[in-house]
Design a protein around this motif. Structure first.
Motif, PDB file in Angstrom:
ATOM      1  N   ASP B   3      -3.609   7.070 -13.973  1.00 37.42           N
ATOM      2  CA  ASP B   3      -3.663   5.882 -13.137  1.00 37.42           C
ATOM      3  C   ASP B   3      -5.039   5.815 -12.481  1.00 37.42           C
ATOM      4  O   ASP B   3      -5.297   6.470 -11.480  1.00 37.42           O
ATOM      5  N   ASP B   5      -6.506   3.575 -10.794  1.00 38.85           N
ATOM      6  CA  ASP B   5      -6.544   3.048  -9.432  1.00 38.85           C
ATOM      7  C   ASP B   5      -6.171   4.098  -8.405  1.00 38.85           C
ATOM      8  O   ASP B   5      -6.782   4.194  -7.345  1.00 38.85           O
ATOM      9  N   LEU B   6      -5.177   4.928  -8.785  1.00 38.65           N
ATOM     10  CA  LEU B   6      -4.758   5.993  -7.886  1.00 38.65           C
ATOM     11  C   LEU B   6      -5.927   6.948  -7.645  1.00 38.65           C
ATOM     12  O   LEU B   6      -6.218   7.329  -6.513  1.00 38.65           O
ATOM     13  N   ARG B   8      -9.039   6.313  -7.981  1.00 36.56           N
ATOM     14  CA  ARG B   8     -10.070   5.623  -7.213  1.00 36.56           C
ATOM     15  C   ARG B   8      -9.754   5.707  -5.721  1.00 36.56           C
ATOM     16  O   ARG B   8     -10.607   6.005  -4.899  1.00 36.56           O
ATOM     17  N   GLU B   9      -8.467   5.473  -5.396  1.00 34.64           N
ATOM     18  CA  GLU B   9      -8.026   5.583  -4.004  1.00 34.64           C
ATOM     19  C   GLU B   9      -8.335   6.973  -3.462  1.00 34.64           C
ATOM     20  O   GLU B   9      -8.825   7.136  -2.352  1.00 34.64           O
ATOM     21  N   GLN B  12     -12.056   7.701  -3.067  1.00 27.52           N
ATOM     22  CA  GLN B  12     -12.579   6.991  -1.910  1.00 27.52           C
ATOM     23  C   GLN B  12     -12.199   7.721  -0.630  1.00 27.52           C
ATOM     24  O   GLN B  12     -13.032   7.921   0.252  1.00 27.52           O
ATOM     25  N   SER B  13     -10.946   8.141  -0.580  1.00 27.59           N
ATOM     26  CA  SER B  13     -10.481   8.813   0.629  1.00 27.59           C
ATOM     27  C   SER B  13     -11.241  10.117   0.855  1.00 27.59           C
ATOM     28  O   SER B  13     -11.633  10.436   1.980  1.00 27.59           O
ATOM     29  N   LYS B  16     -14.985   9.083   1.752  1.00 28.08           N
ATOM     30  CA  LYS B  16     -15.204   8.407   3.026  1.00 28.08           C
ATOM     31  C   LYS B  16     -14.807   9.273   4.207  1.00 28.08           C
ATOM     32  O   LYS B  16     -15.160   8.984   5.333  1.00 28.08           O
ATOM     33  N   ARG B 316      -0.209   1.511   5.282  1.00 27.82           N
ATOM     34  CA  ARG B 316       0.067   1.381   3.843  1.00 27.82           C
ATOM     35  C   ARG B 316       1.531   1.030   3.599  1.00 27.82           C
ATOM     36  O   ARG B 316       1.851   0.202   2.734  1.00 27.82           O
ATOM     37  N   GLY B 320       3.514  -2.264   1.843  1.00 27.29           N
ATOM     38  CA  GLY B 320       4.363  -2.151   0.654  1.00 27.29           C
ATOM     39  C   GLY B 320       4.177  -0.894  -0.163  1.00 27.29           C
ATOM     40  O   GLY B 320       4.533  -0.870  -1.345  1.00 27.29           O
ATOM     41  N   ALA B 321       3.607   0.167   0.446  1.00 27.25           N
ATOM     42  CA  ALA B 321       3.457   1.421  -0.301  1.00 27.25           C
ATOM     43  C   ALA B 321       4.803   2.121  -0.390  1.00 27.25           C
ATOM     44  O   ALA B 321       5.518   2.221   0.602  1.00 27.25           O
ATOM     45  N   SER B 322       5.127   2.616  -1.570  1.00 28.96           N
ATOM     46  CA  SER B 322       6.373   3.359  -1.728  1.00 28.96           C
ATOM     47  C   SER B 322       6.150   4.786  -1.235  1.00 28.96           C
ATOM     48  O   SER B 322       5.024   5.268  -1.215  1.00 28.96           O
ATOM     49  N   PRO B 323       7.238   5.462  -0.827  1.00 34.24           N
ATOM     50  CA  PRO B 323       7.079   6.849  -0.370  1.00 34.24           C
ATOM     51  C   PRO B 323       6.390   7.709  -1.429  1.00 34.24           C
ATOM     52  O   PRO B 323       5.568   8.564  -1.115  1.00 34.24           O
ATOM     53  N   SER B 325       4.167   6.906  -3.649  1.00 30.05           N
ATOM     54  CA  SER B 325       2.718   6.697  -3.723  1.00 30.05           C
ATOM     55  C   SER B 325       2.014   7.366  -2.547  1.00 30.05           C
ATOM     56  O   SER B 325       0.889   7.842  -2.677  1.00 30.05           O
ATOM     57  N   ILE B 326       2.699   7.418  -1.390  1.00 33.01           N
ATOM     58  CA  ILE B 326       2.115   8.090  -0.228  1.00 33.01           C
ATOM     59  C   ILE B 326       1.990   9.587  -0.509  1.00 33.01           C
ATOM     60  O   ILE B 326       0.947  10.204  -0.286  1.00 33.01           O
TER      61      ILE B 326
END
Ligand SMILES: Nc1ncnc2c1ncn2[C@@H]1O[C@H](COP(=O)(O)OP(=O)(O)O)[C@@H](O)[C@H]1O
Ligand SMILES: [Mg+2]
Lengths: 233, 409
Positions: B3, B5-6, B8-9, B12-13, B16, B316, B320-323, B325-326
């Motif tokens: 994934d 996008d995951l 990438r998240e 970034q975290s 940053k 998040r 709409g973040a699901s548990p 994904s957290i």
């Protein structure tokens, strides 16, 4: 749009508990713009948070867009929040290490939208709130009003049916407040259902209906003549 | 499924929130670094310790005859025991398969001379097996062979130092060296890693020595190595049995400690084993301690990170973040940091050992190093620990109501 029946909510405080909502009945139709008013501590935020599925009621019935909201798994709740609801908070609640654009795109990420598409869409919404030129700035580089516009763009990004705002102008000066209100009114003109908590009369009068809370019950619920915010801008 | 996008998240975290990432990475890197260095040093100590026991075959047994101190079987005390060729045969007959190499030995001191050069050396008259017992290397020519024994040839194999002393720059092979008046043909030069003293020695065939020094079949001592398949305890009991049989053979009282002395390296090996074991235990304790410290460190950091991110988690979730994904975003981030930091710590640790290693020899630390699999294992353990330590608070955070998370300031 939403229907609430005999809603109760208490907070445990030590051994006893604080009964905040004592049987709320409320119906909101599509396209309405409702202000929830009341003195500080009267339970306005509590009500809005339950409506927004950020919190759960102890008792009572809550039906959102025909769906009974009761004992949802966190996973289901996440989907509903993402699909039906947009939030605007008094303290903006932007993610500080993400740019304005990335913040706006976040709900779309949780919808599973492709990166390119969601960034395009996020930019469209930023344009709508007049911040296209600020898309690559971090929240700390923006003024309060700008932050709230980003938050509004983010709330709109997923195209929710219901927009919930808890004191959206609470942290802003009067002029900026009217700016934001003008924009929210415009959204309502376009058909969005809006529920807003405020304790300021002038802000409440810019809505179309005022619901007053006191001691955990609704003491007044009336339609008002909407004051347009543009005239003050 | 990959994934993008995951990831990438997550990147970034990490990027940053550099202080946070560096801090947690540093803890892991430091734990692994410490682990590698401590382990390496302990291993270095072990190596030094092992080396101190020389390069002689460490399964050797030496049997010396002496004078009896006790009367036995009607024989008086003070009797001199003398070994002969038949005694070597006796040992072989009795203990054949337990003996790896064996040599009889006659020791003398000789004055050796070649042309104008002259010096005193130790003379050892031995059999061909002696080369393996002493771990000698023939650098030139050959060693003693069976033909020498059969024909009592007057040949000598000289140590490297003897060669340097007497033959200066010449090649010694084929030259005649004079040993206390008798000329021997030099047929070989040997070296011994154990040190110079072991190279100030001249070997000749034992049969030659027996002929020259009295025309008898006397031997001064027996030197053998036991079968290396035997463990230390088996070797020790072999040594006792050997002593017993020889005492019986020479009618020596069992309690007589001087008439027949057996010096069994297994005794030393036993002590080495005990020492090595203690060192290993110390090493394990150190390693485990470091790892536990690292695990505790990571756990604390993960709890801190989740706490710091609680509000972000609330935001998040509101969006709409699901548990799930957290949990994955926090977990993958922690595993990623732990892995990279662990690898860095590993590289630095191994590098430090590599660079500082040679200069540590003065502190009895030789060739400090750790096996790759060990450090990888340690890093892996930390990654797993980090994942578990991250999972629990992340899971908890993913379950709290968004409003509670949002209230967190
Ligand atoms: N998590 C909580 N625990 C305990 N008491 C709470 C909690 N949240 C709100 N309250 C209390 O409930 C009452 C209503 O709060 P709130 O809905 O935030 O009021 P308003 O938004 O109208 O100012 C207040 O007295 C507040 O102190
Ligand atoms: Mg409030």
């Amino acid at each position: 749009m939403l229907k609430i029946n005999q809603l109760h909510k208490s907070y445990p405080i030590g051994d006893s508990s604080l009964h905040v909502l004592k049987g709320i009945d409320l119906t909101v139709d599509e396209g309405e713009m409702v202000a929830i008013m009341g003195s500080s501590g009267s339970g306005k935020s509590t009500l809005l948070n339950i409506i927004g599925m950020l919190d759960e009621a102890d008792e009572g019935e809550y039906i959102l867009d025909g769906l009974p909201i009761k004992n949802l798994t966190e996973k289901k709740a996440a989907v509903y929040r993402n699909k039906f609801l947009g939030f605007i908070f008094q303290s903006f609640n932007l993610i500080n290490y993400k740019t304005a654009l990335e913040n706006v795109a976040l709900p779309l990420y949780y919808q599973g939208m492709k990166r390119k598409e969601r960034l395009e869409k996020a930019l469209f919404h930023l344009e709508k709130v007049g911040l296209a030129n600020w898309s690559h700035h971090l929240p700390k580089e923006l003024s309060g009003g700008q932050k709230q516009r980003v938050a509004i763009a983010r709330a709109l990004a997923a195209n929710p049916k219901l927009l919930l705002a808890d004191e959206p102008t609470g942290a802003l000066d009067t002029k900026t407040s009217y700016d934001i209100m003008a924009f929210i009114q415009q959204l309502n003109d376009e058909g969005k259902t809006i529920l807003m908590v405020t304790h300021e009369e002038d802000i409440a009068n810019m809505c179309k209906r005022i619901v007053r809370l006191r001691d955990g019950v609704i003491m007044e619920d009336k339609k008002v003549e909407q004051v347009r915010a543009e005239q003050y801008v | 499924m990959f994934d993008l996008d995951l990831w990438r998240e997550i990147f970034q975290s990490i990027n940053k929130n550099r202080t946070r990432s560096l801090l947690s990475g540093f803890t892991v890197a430091f734990a692994i670094l410490l682990f590698a260095i401590l382990f390496g040093i302990a291993n270095g100590l072990k190596n030094t310790f092992k080396e101190a026991f020389g390069t002689d075959a460490n399964n050797s047994i030496i049997v010396y005859p002496g004078r009896t101190t006790k009367a036995n079987n009607g024989l008086q005390a003070g009797r001199q025991i003398q070994f002969k060729n038949e005694d070597e045969q006796f040992v072989l007959d009795e203990f054949g398969e337990k003996v790896q190499y064996i040599t009889s030995k006659v020791n003398r001191s000789v004055t050796a001379s070649f042309k104008g050069e002259k010096n005193n050396y130790e003379l050892r008259a031995v059999q061909p097996d002696y080369m393996f017992i002493e771990n000698n290397k023939v650098s030139d020519g050959r060693y003693i062979n069976q033909n020498d024994l059969d024909n009592r040839t007057k040949v000598a194999i000289i140590g490297r130092i003897v060669n340097d002393d007497l033959f200066l720059k010449e090649s010694a092979i084929g030259k005649y060296i004079n040993l206390s008046g008798i000329p021997y043909k030099v047929v070989g030069v040997f070296t011994d890693d154990e040190g110079d003293n072991e190279e100030r020695v001249i070997y000749i065939p034992i049969t030659t020595a027996q002929f020259v020094y009295g025309n008898n079949d006397y031997i001064d001592l027996l030197h053998l190595t036991y079968n290396p398949d035997m463990n230390v305890d088996e070797a020790l009991s072999f040594g006792s049995l050997l002593t017993k049989k020889l005492k019986d053979r020479f009618s020596v009282a069992n309690s007589d400690q001087r008439a027949i002395r057996v010096q069994n390296m297994a005794q030393g090996m036993k002590q080495v084993d005990i020492m090595t074991f203690s060192l290993t235990v110390i090493i394990l304790v150190i390693g485990l301690g470091t790892l536990i410290a690292g695990i505790v460190g990571i756990s604390n950091i993960m709890i801190f990170i989740v706490k710091e991110r609680t509000k972000e988690i609330g935001i998040r979730k509101a969006l709409g973040a699901s548990p799930k994904s957290i949990v994955s975003i926090i977990l993958i981030e922690s595993v990623l940091i732990t892995t990279i930091a662990g690898y860095v710590g590993l590289l630095v640790g191994v590098g430090v050992l590599e660079i500082a290693g040679p200069s540590l020899e003065t502190y009895f630390i030789k060739d400090p190093g750790v096996s790759n699999s060990l450090v990888f294992g340690a890093t892996f353990t930390l990654i797993i620990a980090g994942a578990i330590a991250g999972y629990l608070p992340a899971k908890k955070a993913s379950q709290i109501k968004p409003i509670v998370a949002l209230r967190n300031d």
